[in-house]
Design a protein around this motif. Sequence first.
Motif, mmCIF file in Angstrom:
data_model
loop_
_atom_site.group_PDB
_atom_site.id
_atom_site.type_symbol
_atom_site.label_atom_id
_atom_site.label_comp_id
_atom_site.label_asym_id
_atom_site.label_seq_id
_atom_site.Cartn_x
_atom_site.Cartn_y
_atom_site.Cartn_z
ATOM 1 N N UNK A 23 40.469 35.652 51.552
ATOM 2 C CA UNK A 23 39.781 36.619 52.402
ATOM 3 C C UNK A 23 39.994 38.027 51.859
ATOM 4 N N UNK A 24 39.059 38.907 52.141
ATOM 5 C CA UNK A 24 39.144 40.292 51.694
ATOM 6 C C UNK A 24 40.415 40.961 52.228
ATOM 7 N N UNK A 25 40.772 40.694 53.466
ATOM 8 C CA UNK A 25 41.985 41.255 54.057
ATOM 9 C C UNK A 25 43.246 40.795 53.328
ATOM 10 N N UNK A 26 43.252 39.549 52.890
ATOM 11 C CA UNK A 26 44.380 39.009 52.129
ATOM 12 C C UNK A 26 44.526 39.755 50.818
ATOM 13 N N UNK A 27 43.412 39.955 50.121
ATOM 14 C CA UNK A 27 43.445 40.673 48.855
ATOM 15 C C UNK A 27 43.884 42.118 49.068
ATOM 16 N N UNK A 28 43.378 42.754 50.102
ATOM 17 C CA UNK A 28 43.744 44.148 50.366
ATOM 18 C C UNK A 28 45.238 44.281 50.680
ATOM 19 N N UNK A 66 37.180 44.752 44.891
ATOM 20 C CA UNK A 66 37.886 43.933 45.883
ATOM 21 C C UNK A 66 37.096 42.707 46.323
ATOM 22 N N UNK A 67 35.850 42.894 46.684
ATOM 23 C CA UNK A 67 35.051 41.760 47.179
ATOM 24 C C UNK A 67 34.869 40.698 46.093
ATOM 25 N N UNK A 68 34.606 41.149 44.876
ATOM 26 C CA UNK A 68 34.435 40.217 43.770
ATOM 27 C C UNK A 68 35.728 39.459 43.485
ATOM 28 N N UNK A 69 36.837 40.181 43.463
ATOM 29 C CA UNK A 69 38.124 39.569 43.183
ATOM 30 C C UNK A 69 38.516 38.586 44.282
ATOM 31 N N UNK A 70 38.287 38.953 45.535
ATOM 32 C CA UNK A 70 38.585 38.049 46.647
ATOM 33 C C UNK A 70 37.770 36.767 46.526
ATOM 34 N N UNK A 71 36.499 36.899 46.170
ATOM 35 C CA UNK A 71 35.643 35.723 46.001
ATOM 36 C C UNK A 71 36.128 34.860 44.837
ATOM 37 N N UNK A 72 36.495 35.495 43.719
ATOM 38 C CA UNK A 72 36.990 34.748 42.558
ATOM 39 C C UNK A 72 38.271 33.975 42.876
ATOM 40 N N UNK A 73 39.139 34.594 43.673
ATOM 41 C CA UNK A 73 40.420 33.965 44.016
ATOM 42 C C UNK A 73 40.302 32.995 45.186
ATOM 43 N N UNK A 74 39.188 33.082 45.911
ATOM 44 C CA UNK A 74 38.986 32.203 47.064
ATOM 45 C C UNK A 74 39.850 32.598 48.251
ATOM 46 N N UNK A 129 48.876 36.295 50.846
ATOM 47 C CA UNK A 129 48.837 37.625 50.238
ATOM 48 C C UNK A 129 50.039 37.841 49.331
ATOM 49 N N UNK A 130 51.173 37.255 49.695
ATOM 50 C CA UNK A 130 52.389 37.387 48.888
ATOM 51 C C UNK A 130 52.224 36.637 47.562
ATOM 52 N N UNK A 131 51.573 35.479 47.610
ATOM 53 C CA UNK A 131 51.313 34.702 46.401
ATOM 54 C C UNK A 131 50.396 35.483 45.464
#
Length: 83
Positions: A47-52, A37-45, A12-14
Amino acid sequence: MTEDRRTPQYLYRTVFEQFKARIESGELAPNTPLPAERRLAAELGVALGTLRHATQLLRDEGLVVTVPSKGTFVCEGRVRPPS
């Protein structure tokens, strides 16, 4: 997403640091919406929690603002949320 393997840190820090750099460089212009959020998490590979978690750090730094039911947007300048 390209990971920086030179120094170990949480994912998440990265993600936070990559978006912070993109915002500060002007690559992401003020008032630009971030993808959902869901789209961005998928694009970045990640987890949704990591992106949040990364998005929360961006909010804490005053780099983005989240408007319920509208999305997350890059701020004009750093905006500190009220304490």
